[in-house]
Scaffold this active site. Structure first.
Site, PDB file in Angstrom:
ATOM      1  N   GLY A  11      -5.312  -9.501  -7.497  1.00 32.12           N
ATOM      2  CA  GLY A  11      -5.347  -8.279  -7.172  1.00 32.12           C
ATOM      3  C   GLY A  11      -5.079  -7.424  -5.580  1.00 32.12           C
ATOM      4  O   GLY A  11      -5.316  -7.175  -5.320  1.00 32.12           O
ATOM      5  N   SER A  12      -3.694  -8.305  -4.836  1.00 34.90           N
ATOM      6  CA  SER A  12      -3.220  -8.639  -3.853  1.00 34.90           C
ATOM      7  C   SER A  12      -2.698  -7.105  -3.659  1.00 34.90           C
ATOM      8  O   SER A  12      -2.796  -6.568  -2.799  1.00 34.90           O
ATOM      9  CB  SER A  12      -2.785  -9.413  -2.803  1.00 34.90           C
ATOM     10  OG  SER A  12      -1.296  -9.190  -3.688  1.00 34.90           O
ATOM     11  N   ASN A  13      -2.120  -6.762  -4.397  1.00 34.19           N
ATOM     12  CA  ASN A  13      -1.285  -5.245  -4.007  1.00 34.19           C
ATOM     13  C   ASN A  13      -2.691  -4.167  -4.134  1.00 34.19           C
ATOM     14  O   ASN A  13      -2.424  -3.390  -3.733  1.00 34.19           O
ATOM     15  CB  ASN A  13      -0.705  -5.289  -4.772  1.00 34.19           C
ATOM     16  CG  ASN A  13       0.322  -5.445  -5.142  1.00 34.19           C
ATOM     17  OD1 ASN A  13       1.845  -4.975  -4.624  1.00 34.19           O
ATOM     18  ND2 ASN A  13       1.016  -6.542  -5.204  1.00 34.19           N
ATOM     19  N   ARG A  90      -1.523  -7.034 -19.557  1.00 39.91           N
ATOM     20  CA  ARG A  90      -1.758  -5.744 -21.138  1.00 39.91           C
ATOM     21  C   ARG A  90      -0.678  -5.167 -21.038  1.00 39.91           C
ATOM     22  O   ARG A  90      -0.114  -4.297 -20.656  1.00 39.91           O
ATOM     23  CB  ARG A  90      -2.771  -5.559 -21.109  1.00 39.91           C
ATOM     24  CG  ARG A  90      -3.959  -6.529 -20.994  1.00 39.91           C
ATOM     25  CD  ARG A  90      -4.112  -7.071 -22.394  1.00 39.91           C
ATOM     26  NE  ARG A  90      -3.956  -6.142 -24.059  1.00 39.91           N
ATOM     27  CZ  ARG A  90      -4.433  -6.786 -24.609  1.00 39.91           C
ATOM     28  NH1 ARG A  90      -3.930  -7.802 -25.149  1.00 39.91           N
ATOM     29  NH2 ARG A  90      -4.219  -5.741 -25.606  1.00 39.91           N
ATOM     30  N   ILE A  91       0.008  -5.246 -22.243  1.00 34.59           N
ATOM     31  CA  ILE A  91       0.477  -3.850 -22.797  1.00 34.59           C
ATOM     32  C   ILE A  91       0.272  -2.660 -22.881  1.00 34.59           C
ATOM     33  O   ILE A  91      -0.729  -2.803 -24.190  1.00 34.59           O
ATOM     34  CB  ILE A  91       1.603  -4.173 -23.647  1.00 34.59           C
ATOM     35  CG1 ILE A  91       2.638  -5.430 -22.913  1.00 34.59           C
ATOM     36  CG2 ILE A  91       2.502  -2.781 -24.135  1.00 34.59           C
ATOM     37  CD1 ILE A  91       4.124  -6.144 -23.800  1.00 34.59           C
ATOM     38  N   HIS A 108       6.534  -3.803 -10.341  1.00 30.56           N
ATOM     39  CA  HIS A 108       7.248  -4.981 -11.222  1.00 30.56           C
ATOM     40  C   HIS A 108       8.142  -5.720 -10.166  1.00 30.56           C
ATOM     41  O   HIS A 108       8.635  -5.511  -9.705  1.00 30.56           O
ATOM     42  CB  HIS A 108       8.115  -4.786 -12.043  1.00 30.56           C
ATOM     43  CG  HIS A 108       8.578  -5.624 -13.182  1.00 30.56           C
ATOM     44  ND1 HIS A 108       7.661  -6.235 -13.968  1.00 30.56           N
ATOM     45  CD2 HIS A 108       9.878  -5.750 -13.056  1.00 30.56           C
ATOM     46  CE1 HIS A 108       8.952  -7.544 -14.446  1.00 30.56           C
ATOM     47  NE2 HIS A 108      10.210  -6.651 -14.595  1.00 30.56           N
ATOM     48  N   LEU A 143       8.072  -1.048 -22.090  1.00 29.91           N
ATOM     49  CA  LEU A 143       7.914  -2.141 -21.054  1.00 29.91           C
ATOM     50  C   LEU A 143       8.622  -2.414 -19.686  1.00 29.91           C
ATOM     51  O   LEU A 143       9.548  -2.080 -20.391  1.00 29.91           O
ATOM     52  CB  LEU A 143       7.512  -3.347 -22.099  1.00 29.91           C
ATOM     53  CG  LEU A 143       7.114  -4.896 -20.769  1.00 29.91           C
ATOM     54  CD1 LEU A 143       5.345  -4.519 -20.118  1.00 29.91           C
ATOM     55  CD2 LEU A 143       7.518  -6.074 -20.949  1.00 29.91           C
ATOM     56  N   GLU A 173       6.840  -5.941  -1.425  1.00 27.60           N
ATOM     57  CA  GLU A 173       5.593  -5.195  -2.770  1.00 27.60           C
ATOM     58  C   GLU A 173       4.551  -3.788  -1.803  1.00 27.60           C
ATOM     59  O   GLU A 173       3.767  -3.126  -2.253  1.00 27.60           O
ATOM     60  CB  GLU A 173       5.013  -5.864  -3.456  1.00 27.60           C
ATOM     61  CG  GLU A 173       5.979  -6.376  -5.053  1.00 27.60           C
ATOM     62  CD  GLU A 173       5.328  -7.562  -5.863  1.00 27.60           C
ATOM     63  OE1 GLU A 173       4.040  -7.201  -6.135  1.00 27.60           O
ATOM     64  OE2 GLU A 173       5.731  -8.444  -5.805  1.00 27.60           O
TER      65      GLU A 173
END
Ligand code: GRF
Length: 212
Positions: A11-13, A90-91, A108, A143, A173
């Site tokens: 969870g750094s973003n 998860r998609i 991404h 995706l 990012e």
């Protein structure tokens, strides 16, 4: 704008976006953090910051759609306006994506449309690419294929390995994701008929190119 973050790990973003919100750079509030992994570090971050957090295990549901209905329910309960995917592994199904079309972003770690899916850095190294990067894009059903918003490039160096390269890309990012979320919260970016717009101007296929 009330934001939810979907995470599966570190969870750094998410954290840098939360910092930007706290500093008043993004006109939004973080109202929910949802993880499909119990041990996700980002859940601890959420708890420490007093943000409502939910662990929702996809293995408890028979189908992708059944799981996504539950996610949609949580989003509704917390009156969420936009969803920020930040390392959510998860998609998602149309159940959720259609409801948040134009209000769901993902980051991404590749120069999309190159290398959707997993192992992006390894694939860039294997291909002998000279540059890699990250792309923030709107989420659609396919995706990693939604219209790109913002993209940052890094040079691939001769002695790079996945660890070194991913670290350099992650630094980018952490700059571009808060900026893209800021644009979303300010109402500056939109998704229309499969394309992304910044201030009503069509964003090129690879996204706005970020330069330092
Ligand atoms: C990042 O590399 C992001 O591009 C990808 O998953 C990773 C998440 O890292 N989607 P973090 O959980 O934000 O630290």
């Amino acid at each position: 704008m009330r934001l939810a973050f979907f995470i599966s790990g570190r969870g750094s973003n998410m954290e840098v976006i939360l910092d930007a919100i706290d500093h008043g750079h993004i006109p939004a509030t973080a109202n929910l953090v949802l993880s499909n992994k119990a041990g996700a570090l980002g859940l601890t971050t959420a708890r420490e910051r007093g943000i409502p957090s939910i662990f929702c295990d996809h293995r408890d549901y028979d189908s992708r759609e059944a799981y996504d209905y539950v996610l949609a329910h949580h989003l509704q309960e917390h009156k969420i306006d936009a969803v920020i995917l930040a390392g959510f592994m998860r998609i998602l199904s149309p159940v959720l994506i259609r409801e948040f079309q134009g209000k769901m972003l993902n980051i991404h770690p590749s120069l999309l449309p190159k290398y959707p899916g997993l192992h992006t850095h390894q694939r860039a190294l294997n291909a002998g690419d000279t540059e890699a990067g990250a792309t923030v894009h709107f989420v659609i059903e396919e995706l990693d294929a939604g219209a790109a918003v913002l993209q940052a490039r890094v040079q691939i160096k001769e002695n790079d390995d996945v660890a070194k390269l991913s670290e350099r890309v992650l630094q980018m990012e952490h700059i571009i994701y808060p900026l893209a979320v800021k644009w979303l919260a300010e109402g500056r970016i939109h998704w229309r008929d499969g394309a992304a717009y910044l201030d009503q101007e069509l964003i090129p296929e690879h996204g706005v190119q970020f330069t330092m």
